[in-house]
Every structure is written in structure tokens, then in C-alpha cells.
Write a protein that holds these residues in place. Structure first.
Motif, PDB file in Angstrom:
ATOM      1  N   VAL A 197       0.826  -1.232  -0.069  1.00 49.17           N
ATOM      2  CA  VAL A 197       0.064   0.091  -0.163  1.00 49.17           C
ATOM      3  C   VAL A 197       0.856   1.356   0.037  1.00 49.17           C
ATOM      4  O   VAL A 197       0.592   2.068  -0.776  1.00 49.17           O
ATOM      5  N   ALA A 198       1.813   1.140   0.799  1.00 49.58           N
ATOM      6  CA  ALA A 198       2.972   2.464   1.028  1.00 49.58           C
ATOM      7  C   ALA A 198       3.456   2.622  -0.240  1.00 49.58           C
ATOM      8  O   ALA A 198       3.731   3.745  -0.735  1.00 49.58           O
ATOM      9  N   GLN A 199       4.032   1.483  -0.973  1.00 50.62           N
ATOM     10  CA  GLN A 199       4.703   1.511  -2.287  1.00 50.62           C
ATOM     11  C   GLN A 199       3.966   2.186  -3.328  1.00 50.62           C
ATOM     12  O   GLN A 199       4.127   3.070  -4.155  1.00 50.62           O
ATOM     13  N   LYS A 200       2.670   1.632  -3.449  1.00 47.59           N
ATOM     14  CA  LYS A 200       1.787   2.170  -4.560  1.00 47.59           C
ATOM     15  C   LYS A 200       1.415   3.812  -4.268  1.00 47.59           C
ATOM     16  O   LYS A 200       1.376   4.451  -5.345  1.00 47.59           O
ATOM     17  N   ARG A 201       1.240   4.259  -3.049  1.00 45.64           N
ATOM     18  CA  ARG A 201       1.141   5.539  -2.841  1.00 45.64           C
ATOM     19  C   ARG A 201       2.397   6.381  -2.949  1.00 45.64           C
ATOM     20  O   ARG A 201       2.171   7.438  -3.873  1.00 45.64           O
ATOM     21  N   CYS A 202       3.462   5.983  -2.911  1.00 46.85           N
ATOM     22  CA  CYS A 202       4.804   6.538  -3.097  1.00 46.85           C
ATOM     23  C   CYS A 202       5.086   6.747  -4.728  1.00 46.85           C
ATOM     24  O   CYS A 202       5.371   7.802  -5.370  1.00 46.85           O
TER      25      CYS A 202
END
Length: 101
Positions: A56-61
């Protein structure tokens, strides 16, 4: 007798385990940080996937133009619903740092 009591306690504890997922709840594109959170009740034992949170964090970044993300510090747990008998609901938040521009 002790074995039966232990088995009953283990069944009760396992019955309260619940799958939770991290959700993006904040952060800053300019600072390259993402905050993920989940909530659980007083009698729940949350089961989480660290891989799901990182994804989830990677997709947002990546949506912000960064290449990836990594966990940044620990988790914070805050009571978000209390009563006279204690906390009824907890909010857990973890921060990630976006990496690579």
C-alpha cells in the motif's frame, strides 16, 4: 482438567483473532511520507501482513513519483474509544518513507 482449561482458553483466544489490512490515512507528498493505519476492538487480536502494508505504501509513493517505500520507525497505538471499563477501540498507525525519485 488443566489440559481442558488450556484448550478452552486457546480456542477463545483464536476465536478473537481477526484479519486486518493497512489503509493509507495520511502523509505528505512533499516530505515523501505515507501513514498507514488499522483499527481494532478491545476483544480482537489483529492479524496483519507486513507485505500488504508495504505494498500500500509503495503504491502511494509510486503515484507521487517515487520508486518505492520503506518502514520508518515503529507503530503508534492510540485509544480512540474509551469507556469506564477501559479502551474499546484502538487505532494503530505506521509511517513509511518514500525512496528514490
Amino acid at each position: 482438567m488443566k489440559k481442558i482449561l488450556i484448550a478452552v482458553v486457546l480456542l477463545i483466544i483464536q476465536g478473537c483473532a481477526i484479519q486486518k489490512n493497512w489503509s493509507a490515512t495520511g502523509g505528505s507528498k512533499a516530505d515523501g511520507t505515507v501513514k498507514l493505519s488499522y483499527q481494532y476492538g478491545a476483544f480482537e487480536i489483529p492479524k496483519l501482513s507486513g507485505e500488504q502494508g508495504l505494498e500500500v505504501a509503495q503504491k502511494r509513493c509510486q503515484a507521487w513519483g517515487y520508486e518505492s517505500a520503506e518502514a520508518f520507525g515503529g507503530e503508534t497505538r492510540v485509544c480512540n474509544s474509551s469507556s469506564t471499563s477501559g479502551c474499546n477501540s484502538w487505532l494503530v498507525t505506521k509511517e513509511y518513507q518514500c525512496t528514490g525519485e
